[in-house]
Design an enzyme around this catalytic site. Structure first.
Site, PDB file in Angstrom:
ATOM      1  N   HIS A 101       0.840  -1.198   0.000  1.00 35.39           N
ATOM      2  CA  HIS A 101       0.000   0.000   0.000  1.00 35.39           C
ATOM      3  C   HIS A 101       0.875   1.248   0.000  1.00 35.39           C
ATOM      4  CE1 HIS A 101      -3.012   2.948   1.264  1.00 35.39           C
ATOM      5  NE2 HIS A 101      -3.936   2.072   0.905  1.00 35.39           N
ATOM      6  N   GLU A 170      -4.267   1.285  -7.140  1.00 34.00           N
ATOM      7  CA  GLU A 170      -4.689   2.437  -6.341  1.00 34.00           C
ATOM      8  C   GLU A 170      -3.834   3.644  -6.710  1.00 34.00           C
ATOM      9  OE1 GLU A 170      -6.754   1.654  -2.249  1.00 34.00           O
ATOM     10  OE2 GLU A 170      -4.625   1.281  -2.082  1.00 34.00           O
TER      11      GLU A 170
END
Length: 252
Positions: A101, A170
């Protein structure tokens, strides 16, 4: 996509407490009693101290649990203060783990530590939610696809079990901002990601997810992206009402 599971993955980040079990129970009740149709899988990734408690309380074929991170040390146990191994996560009830992430990359994760985390999770048969994404500057310089390709090739070895890896695109500039990339842009990115995974790893049907400001208002637009198998959802997953609205709107 109708013959495959659509993933709705909740990344709670540093939010939640034991009393928030009610949010998961509400969603579980909704699925079991009012929304049995459709092939879907919900994965909750709360802070690590909550995983075992939630996993013990919720027994559902539609709801699984995961961690937001894992140690890059290749040991089940040891003198690693503050670290949590993939072995411990597995025993706590986690079946999934988020790796790569952007917030963890900013905190110090590099290609080497991400690769180690992926290998450790793979060895312990955790399903991996591998996050990739470019910054706003990289996007404006039209380097997005080069960055995404580098993140993939620098982090994944060819001997991995790719059936247990979900690739979550993302864009860093979209996370928490409310800004969603255009549909044409996402169609192009997802098509190229699929080509990269087929060409370099012979992954015939990669599981690709989108993450970044997903909510009930934009989910119907996002579901039109070909090759997209689900969504990594942040703030909108914290309450059962908002999460249920996303799922309902996706299938409406």
């Amino acid at each position: 996509m109708s013959s495959k599971s659509t993933y709705f993955i909740a990344n709670w980040k540093m939010n939640g407490s034991p009393k928030d079990l009610i949010q998961i129970k509400n969603l579980d009740f909704f699925i079991k009693n009012r929304f049995k149709k459709h092939n879907k899988l919900i994965v909750y990734c709360p802070p690590q101290p909550l995983i075992a408690y939630f996993a013990k309380k919720i027994r559902s074929k539609n709801i699984k649990f995961g961690s937001q991170d894992v140690s890059n040390n290749n040991f089940a146990f040891g003198a690693f203060t503050g670290e949590v191994s993939s072995h411990i996560l597995k025993n706590s009830g986690a079946e999934y783990v988020i790796i790569g992430h952007s917030e963890k990359r900013l905190a110090g994760d590099n290609y080497n530590t991400i690769k180690q985390k992926i290998n450790n999770a793979n060895q312990n048969k955790l399903k991996i939610i591998f996050c990739i994404g470019e910054s706003l500057k990289e996007n404006k310089n039209k380097n997005s696809l080069l960055i995404l390709k580098k993140q993939i090739l620098a982090s994944l070895e060819k001997g991995l079990n790719f059936k247990n890896i979900l690739f979550a695109y993302e864009p860093v500039w979209s996370i928490g901002t409310g800004i969603i990339p255009s549909q044409s842009y996402l169609i192009k990115v997802f098509s190229e990601l699929k080509k990269i995974l087929i060409r370099h790893y012979s992954v015939k049907s990669p599981k690709l997810l989108y993450g970044g400001s997903v909510n009930a208002q934009n989910i119907q637009s996002l579901k039109m992206i070909p090759n997209c198998n689900g969504y990594l959802i942040g703030g909108a997953s914290l309450t059962s009402k908002n999460f249920i609205d996303i799922i309902q709107n996706y299938y409406s």
